[in-house]
Design a protein around this motif. Sequence first.
Motif, mmCIF file in Angstrom:
data_model
loop_
_atom_site.group_PDB
_atom_site.id
_atom_site.type_symbol
_atom_site.label_atom_id
_atom_site.label_comp_id
_atom_site.label_asym_id
_atom_site.label_seq_id
_atom_site.Cartn_x
_atom_site.Cartn_y
_atom_site.Cartn_z
ATOM 1 N N GLN A 112 -11.175 -4.175 -3.319
ATOM 2 C CA GLN A 112 -10.084 -4.349 -2.361
ATOM 3 C C GLN A 112 -10.512 -5.222 -1.183
ATOM 4 O O GLN A 112 -9.751 -6.085 -0.719
ATOM 5 C CB GLN A 112 -9.583 -2.990 -1.886
ATOM 6 N N PRO A 115 1.096 -5.668 7.948
ATOM 7 C CA PRO A 115 -0.214 -6.263 7.671
ATOM 8 C C PRO A 115 -0.083 -7.623 6.999
ATOM 9 O O PRO A 115 0.986 -7.986 6.490
ATOM 10 C CB PRO A 115 -0.831 -5.244 6.715
ATOM 11 N N TYR A 155 -3.774 -0.545 -2.836
ATOM 12 C CA TYR A 155 -3.860 0.896 -3.050
ATOM 13 C C TYR A 155 -4.260 1.155 -4.492
ATOM 14 O O TYR A 155 -3.804 0.475 -5.415
ATOM 15 C CB TYR A 155 -2.503 1.552 -2.787
ATOM 16 N N LEU A 208 -8.642 -8.694 -0.288
ATOM 17 C CA LEU A 208 -7.890 -8.828 0.955
ATOM 18 C C LEU A 208 -8.493 -9.901 1.874
ATOM 19 O O LEU A 208 -7.740 -10.561 2.611
ATOM 20 C CB LEU A 208 -7.821 -7.493 1.689
ATOM 21 N N ALA A 230 -2.573 5.512 2.911
ATOM 22 C CA ALA A 230 -1.773 4.304 3.090
ATOM 23 C C ALA A 230 -1.277 4.183 4.530
ATOM 24 O O ALA A 230 -1.312 3.103 5.136
ATOM 25 C CB ALA A 230 -0.595 4.310 2.118
ATOM 26 N N ALA A 276 -5.906 -2.334 4.128
ATOM 27 C CA ALA A 276 -4.936 -3.284 4.676
ATOM 28 C C ALA A 276 -5.644 -4.224 5.632
ATOM 29 O O ALA A 276 -6.565 -3.822 6.358
ATOM 30 C CB ALA A 276 -3.799 -2.554 5.394
ATOM 31 N N VAL A 312 0.827 -1.210 0.000
ATOM 32 C CA VAL A 312 0.000 0.000 0.000
ATOM 33 C C VAL A 312 0.862 1.262 0.000
ATOM 34 O O VAL A 312 0.544 2.238 -0.692
ATOM 35 C CB VAL A 312 -0.987 -0.020 1.192
ATOM 36 N N VAL A 354 -4.256 3.150 6.936
ATOM 37 C CA VAL A 354 -4.698 1.753 6.947
ATOM 38 C C VAL A 354 -3.646 0.842 7.565
ATOM 39 O O VAL A 354 -3.962 -0.269 8.001
ATOM 40 C CB VAL A 354 -5.098 1.255 5.540
ATOM 41 N N LEU A 355 -2.399 1.299 7.623
ATOM 42 C CA LEU A 355 -1.371 0.545 8.345
ATOM 43 C C LEU A 355 -1.441 0.801 9.849
ATOM 44 O O LEU A 355 -0.710 0.178 10.613
ATOM 45 C CB LEU A 355 0.020 0.912 7.829
ATOM 46 N N HIS A 357 -5.154 -6.748 8.841
ATOM 47 C CA HIS A 357 -4.258 -6.975 9.976
ATOM 48 C C HIS A 357 -4.738 -8.155 10.811
ATOM 49 O O HIS A 357 -5.951 -8.383 10.941
ATOM 50 C CB HIS A 357 -4.204 -5.742 10.885
ATOM 51 N N SER A 381 -2.182 -5.787 1.719
ATOM 52 C CA SER A 381 -2.646 -4.414 1.567
ATOM 53 C C SER A 381 -2.836 -4.092 0.088
ATOM 54 O O SER A 381 -2.354 -4.810 -0.787
ATOM 55 C CB SER A 381 -1.656 -3.427 2.205
#
Length: 239
Positions: free
Chosen positions: A231, A148, A153, A235, A109, A171, A75, A112-113, A173, A151
């Motif tokens: 997405q 993660p 983007y 994911l 980015a 992302a 990401v 989301v991390l 996790h 991820s």
Amino acid sequence: MLLRFPLSVSEAQECLAEEAVPIGGATLVWATWQRDGFPQRAMSLRDLPEANVIGRESLGGAVVLNRVDERVPDVLRLAAATIGTGAVRRTATVGGNIVGSALRCLLPAALVLDARARVLEADGIHETDLAEVTAKRPLLLSLHWRAPLASAYRKLPGEAGGPPPLVVAAALHADADGRNRLRVAVRDGYDVLSGSAACAADTDAEQVLRALRRQHLGDLPDEAWPTITDQVCDLLGHG
């Protein structure tokens, strides 16, 4: 203008105490300085080790965008690759984009991390969240996060001279309780909205999308949702 290149945190603190202006890659301030005048003192963190880390769970504020590579999550790598032209990416920095830019292409980015920021102030290094970084614009040393599971983007196409294009980041996790959490952030115009949803092995995409819509993301324009849906579906397959 006296430009200093501190080699240690203590030297950088001295520069701050002398009211030296951080310049990053100077891509955002050069035109303003040419118009309004140059500061007496400035500093670059390009030689400061703490501001140049690149890894699976960290990225320095002085790192130029074209150095953001496979060592960081997808990401962030993909976000950096879409910013400006090649010439811009060779000079613009991570810190300049997140702290100094109105567009902040890297911010979704980083959100989301669930990244935390290490910032340098006159009395030392402090850790804070991204909300404080964007509000107070401190000197960003580095970002840190927990890696993660996966991820994604995407920057959607935009019209030349029009509003900033939509940016969608996501992302997945692993949570401590054995469940996963999917985070999504979207830049809509100059605003960045984010949300998250818990998801277990049997959670389907529709459940996650409904949970996201109940949060701030429900205010997003319709054109954002096909990308968010893609997405989320992708994911969840990594969970």
